[in-house]
Design a protein around this motif. Sequence first.
Motif, PDB file in Angstrom:
ATOM      1  N   CYS A   1       2.110   9.581  -0.451  1.00 23.41           N
ATOM      2  CA  CYS A   1       0.915   8.832  -0.053  1.00 23.41           C
ATOM      3  C   CYS A   1       0.072   8.498  -1.282  1.00 23.41           C
ATOM      4  O   CYS A   1      -0.252   9.369  -2.089  1.00 23.41           O
ATOM      5  CB  CYS A   1       0.093   9.648   0.936  1.00 23.41           C
ATOM      6  N   THR A   2      -0.296   7.229  -1.417  1.00 23.22           N
ATOM      7  CA  THR A   2      -1.091   6.782  -2.568  1.00 23.22           C
ATOM      8  C   THR A   2      -2.578   6.683  -2.245  1.00 23.22           C
ATOM      9  O   THR A   2      -3.359   6.233  -3.083  1.00 23.22           O
ATOM     10  CB  THR A   2      -0.598   5.408  -3.046  1.00 23.22           C
ATOM     11  N   GLN A   3      -2.941   7.061  -1.028  1.00 23.22           N
ATOM     12  CA  GLN A   3      -4.349   6.979  -0.592  1.00 23.22           C
ATOM     13  C   GLN A   3      -4.893   5.550  -0.722  1.00 23.22           C
ATOM     14  O   GLN A   3      -6.036   5.334  -1.117  1.00 23.22           O
ATOM     15  CB  GLN A   3      -5.213   7.951  -1.395  1.00 23.22           C
ATOM     16  N   CYS A   4      -4.054   4.593  -0.346  1.00 27.85           N
ATOM     17  CA  CYS A   4      -4.493   3.197  -0.414  1.00 27.85           C
ATOM     18  C   CYS A   4      -5.479   2.861   0.701  1.00 27.85           C
ATOM     19  O   CYS A   4      -6.234   1.896   0.605  1.00 27.85           O
ATOM     20  CB  CYS A   4      -3.290   2.258  -0.356  1.00 27.85           C
TER      21      CYS A   4
ATOM     22  N   THR B   1      -4.805   1.815   3.741  1.00 28.25           N
ATOM     23  CA  THR B   1      -4.372   0.781   4.686  1.00 28.25           C
ATOM     24  C   THR B   1      -4.281   1.321   6.108  1.00 28.25           C
ATOM     25  O   THR B   1      -4.670   0.654   7.071  1.00 28.25           O
ATOM     26  CB  THR B   1      -3.003   0.213   4.261  1.00 28.25           C
TER      27      THR B   1
ATOM     28  N   SER C   1      -5.756   8.503   6.543  1.00 30.37           N
ATOM     29  CA  SER C   1      -5.709   8.840   5.119  1.00 30.37           C
ATOM     30  C   SER C   1      -6.404  10.166   4.834  1.00 30.37           C
ATOM     31  O   SER C   1      -5.986  10.926   3.944  1.00 30.37           O
ATOM     32  CB  SER C   1      -6.354   7.724   4.293  1.00 30.37           C
TER      33      SER C   1
ATOM     34  N   CYS D   1       2.003   1.243   6.744  1.00 28.34           N
ATOM     35  CA  CYS D   1       2.053   2.079   5.534  1.00 28.34           C
ATOM     36  C   CYS D   1       2.998   1.477   4.493  1.00 28.34           C
ATOM     37  O   CYS D   1       4.204   1.351   4.737  1.00 28.34           O
ATOM     38  CB  CYS D   1       2.507   3.495   5.885  1.00 28.34           C
TER      39      CYS D   1
END
Length: 279
Positions: free
Chosen positions: A22-25, A27, A49, A89
């Motif tokens: 997970c990139t913590q974007c 979305t 998130s 995602c």
Amino acid sequence: MDKAASNPANIATRQVMELDGCTQCGTCSLRCSAGVAFDKIGNNYILPSEKIKFLRAYAAGKELDEKGLWAILEGIYLCTNCDRCTVVCPAGIILKDLWLNVREELILKGLPVPLILSQFSWYRGLNREHLDPETYTKPLSKTLESVADQCPLVGQRDKVIPLTPVNKDFKNRAAGSPQADTFSFCYSCENCTTVCPVTGAYENPEDIVGLLPHQIMRSLGLGLKDLAMGSKMLWDCVTCYQCQEHCPQGVNVTDILYEMKNQVLKETFTPKMVKSSTG
């Protein structure tokens, strides 16, 4: 990954890797259908998130205090299971399966399990074949046992019931809700019980579900907390709204039963300090 053909250990490994992926974007949180609840409640764990952040810390052995535990429980169970987070995602994380496994972990630890009130109860049913049979019925059985301990009057079928409110505080709290206060309009015409598919499924429904819908409404009016809160009918209700639609007095029967279940859970279960066993 096909659950039926995959080793459970491989599934768990994949999900741990997904936490790191997970990139913590954000979305998922932007598209979350339960996000509107965050605007009202302010619990960060409602957002996918933020739940991912929690899971990372939990997997590392972080302890949860009572406030934190209730927050994550609320966040997990308010999810509507729409699967938007998984679909959008960019990292391809299967978030819906992740939320299911988190709840199963909490259930195994004996934590409060408001699963029976959640949209996830349906999703859990679809995944029944992949869950431990011994723990599948745990949420409902634990609730019924706890309620029985708190409401002993339910088991005393032959006891004479007083016709004056025995718990005025309970009656006043029940009347404090815009939806629940309609119980006072009930005059026991029994329309709600007549159209109820649950009571119609049994020859002697009182022996199976305890109080019938119209009897629960009258118990509320009399302030008989044990009877109203302890009836198995609360948990057998399928929320079809037939009772509410057919009530000539406009009593919000289904909404009342739903609020009562929430109240039972709040009064019956007390979260305790928990630490992840994976750390």
